[in-house]
Write an enzyme that holds these catalytic residues in place. Structure first.
Site, mmCIF file in Angstrom:
data_model
loop_
_atom_site.group_PDB
_atom_site.id
_atom_site.type_symbol
_atom_site.label_atom_id
_atom_site.label_comp_id
_atom_site.label_asym_id
_atom_site.label_seq_id
_atom_site.Cartn_x
_atom_site.Cartn_y
_atom_site.Cartn_z
ATOM 1 N N TYR A 22 0.921 -1.434 -0.100
ATOM 2 C CA TYR A 22 -0.004 -0.039 0.047
ATOM 3 C C TYR A 22 0.818 1.155 -0.096
ATOM 4 C CZ TYR A 22 0.793 0.805 4.982
ATOM 5 O OH TYR A 22 1.534 1.148 6.041
ATOM 6 N N LYS A 133 6.521 -2.109 1.620
ATOM 7 C CA LYS A 133 5.506 -1.563 2.452
ATOM 8 C C LYS A 133 4.115 -2.484 2.312
ATOM 9 C CE LYS A 133 3.143 2.973 3.095
ATOM 10 N NZ LYS A 133 3.481 3.105 4.530
HETATM 11 N N1 PLP Z 1 7.942 3.543 8.780
HETATM 12 C C1 PLP Z 1 6.869 2.885 8.757
HETATM 13 C C2 PLP Z 1 6.996 1.464 9.293
HETATM 14 C C3 PLP Z 1 5.765 3.275 8.348
HETATM 15 O O1 PLP Z 1 4.502 2.579 7.995
HETATM 16 C C4 PLP Z 1 5.798 4.407 7.682
HETATM 17 C C5 PLP Z 1 4.427 5.257 7.070
HETATM 18 O O2 PLP Z 1 3.240 4.746 6.700
HETATM 19 C C6 PLP Z 1 6.982 5.503 7.653
HETATM 20 C C7 PLP Z 1 8.042 4.724 8.088
HETATM 21 C C8 PLP Z 1 6.931 6.811 6.867
HETATM 22 O O3 PLP Z 1 6.955 6.477 5.493
HETATM 23 P P1 PLP Z 1 6.312 7.707 4.688
HETATM 24 O O4 PLP Z 1 7.270 8.943 4.896
HETATM 25 O O5 PLP Z 1 6.564 7.272 3.314
HETATM 26 O O6 PLP Z 1 4.815 7.914 4.929
#
Ligand code: PLP
Length: 270
Positions: A22, A133
């Protein structure tokens, strides 16, 4: 379609195996922030799981915009999830399943003054490919619940003595001599889109950055701390494991980075 009419099969591999990835892209003034970086990460996450993009970038952008429009989103997020699709339950990937693609919006205020968060550490029990992700978010959800039960706002996850990241954000400390320390990229953390943008802006501001692991003890000694995520930008952290930082109020570095991140993102939003 109206949400009451949207359905997914009980045999969808997203449901049965968390076989899905996602992205969450933020919206300010009805426009998408860092959209192309989110799409690039979606391509990568899919690729690591031997899946292709179900639609091309322009088609996804069109639906994102249509959803923002139909749901009158001024500030909020657009969520997209892609699963491997529907197949008889089997650990082997099916050959010819049609991917399921779901997109929806959530309106919420993203800009404005931020209250600092109190975080508490918990063991990072997630799998070893946190760079992908996926929708496997239960371990992070358990960590955040444990923090809430202690009256705190979020958890910082710790593996082998070092902080990996937050439940859904990347984590940073600012040392007493003004360096920003954040864990380096690897399979241990998600390569945050906001992380990349904020580190670039911090470097442009002449701030020194050290990409390396840090411990909770080091965090307790920091002059300030913060975290980043697309859905919350730069959020100050004012307490780590019971130790208040910067007198329990948001620090100047995180405040400034949040302001310039929003300013810069608005200029490049599409
Ligand atoms: N780390 C994790 C585990 C996350 O789930 C997220 C965002 O959902 C992030 C870091 C931050 O990523 P982003 O800046 O792309 O939202």
């Amino acid at each position: 379609m109206p949400e009451e009419e949207a359905t997914v099969s009980i045999f969808d591999r997203g449901f049965l195996f968390a076989d899905a990835v996602y992205e969450v892209t933020s919206v300010v003034d009805g426009k998408l922030l860092d959209f192309d970086a989110h799409m690039a990460r979606l391509v990568r996450s899919l690729g690591e799981l031997e899946m292709d993009m179900p639609l091309d970038r322009d088609a996804i952008l069109e639906v994102h915009r249509e959803l923002i429009d139909k749901n009158s989103v001024d500030q909020g997020v657009v969520y997209i999830q892609v699963t491997r699709g529907v197949a008889d339950r089997d650990f082997l990937y099916p050959k010819d399943a049609a991917q399921t693609v779901v997109m929806f919006t959530q309106s919420r205020k993203l800009t404005g003054e931020k209250k600092g968060l109190r975080v508490v550490s918990s063991p990072d029990i997630r799998w070893g490919r946190r760079d992908i992700k996926t929708v496997q978010l239960l371990a992070a959800s358990m960590g955040k619940m444990a923090a809430y039960k202690q009256g705190k706002d979020d958890t910082w996850l710790v593996k082998d003595g070092f902080v990996t990241e937050g439940s859904s954000n990347n984590t940073y400390i600012v040392t007493k001599d003004g360096k920003i320390v954040t864990r380096h990229l690897s399979n241990s953390i998600l390569s945050g889109i906001t992380r990349a943008a904020v580190l670039k802006l911090a470097a442009e501001q002449g701030l020194e950055i050290e990409e390396r692991p840090f411990t909770m003890d080091e965090a307790k000694e920091a002059s300030e701390a913060f975290m980043t995520a697309a859905s919350s930008f730069v959020t100050p952290v004012i307490e780590v494991d019971g130790t208040e930082l910067n007198g329990g109020v948001p620090g100047p570095v995180s405040k400034r980075l949040n302001e310039i991140y929003i300013e810069e993102s608005k200029n490049t939003a599409i």
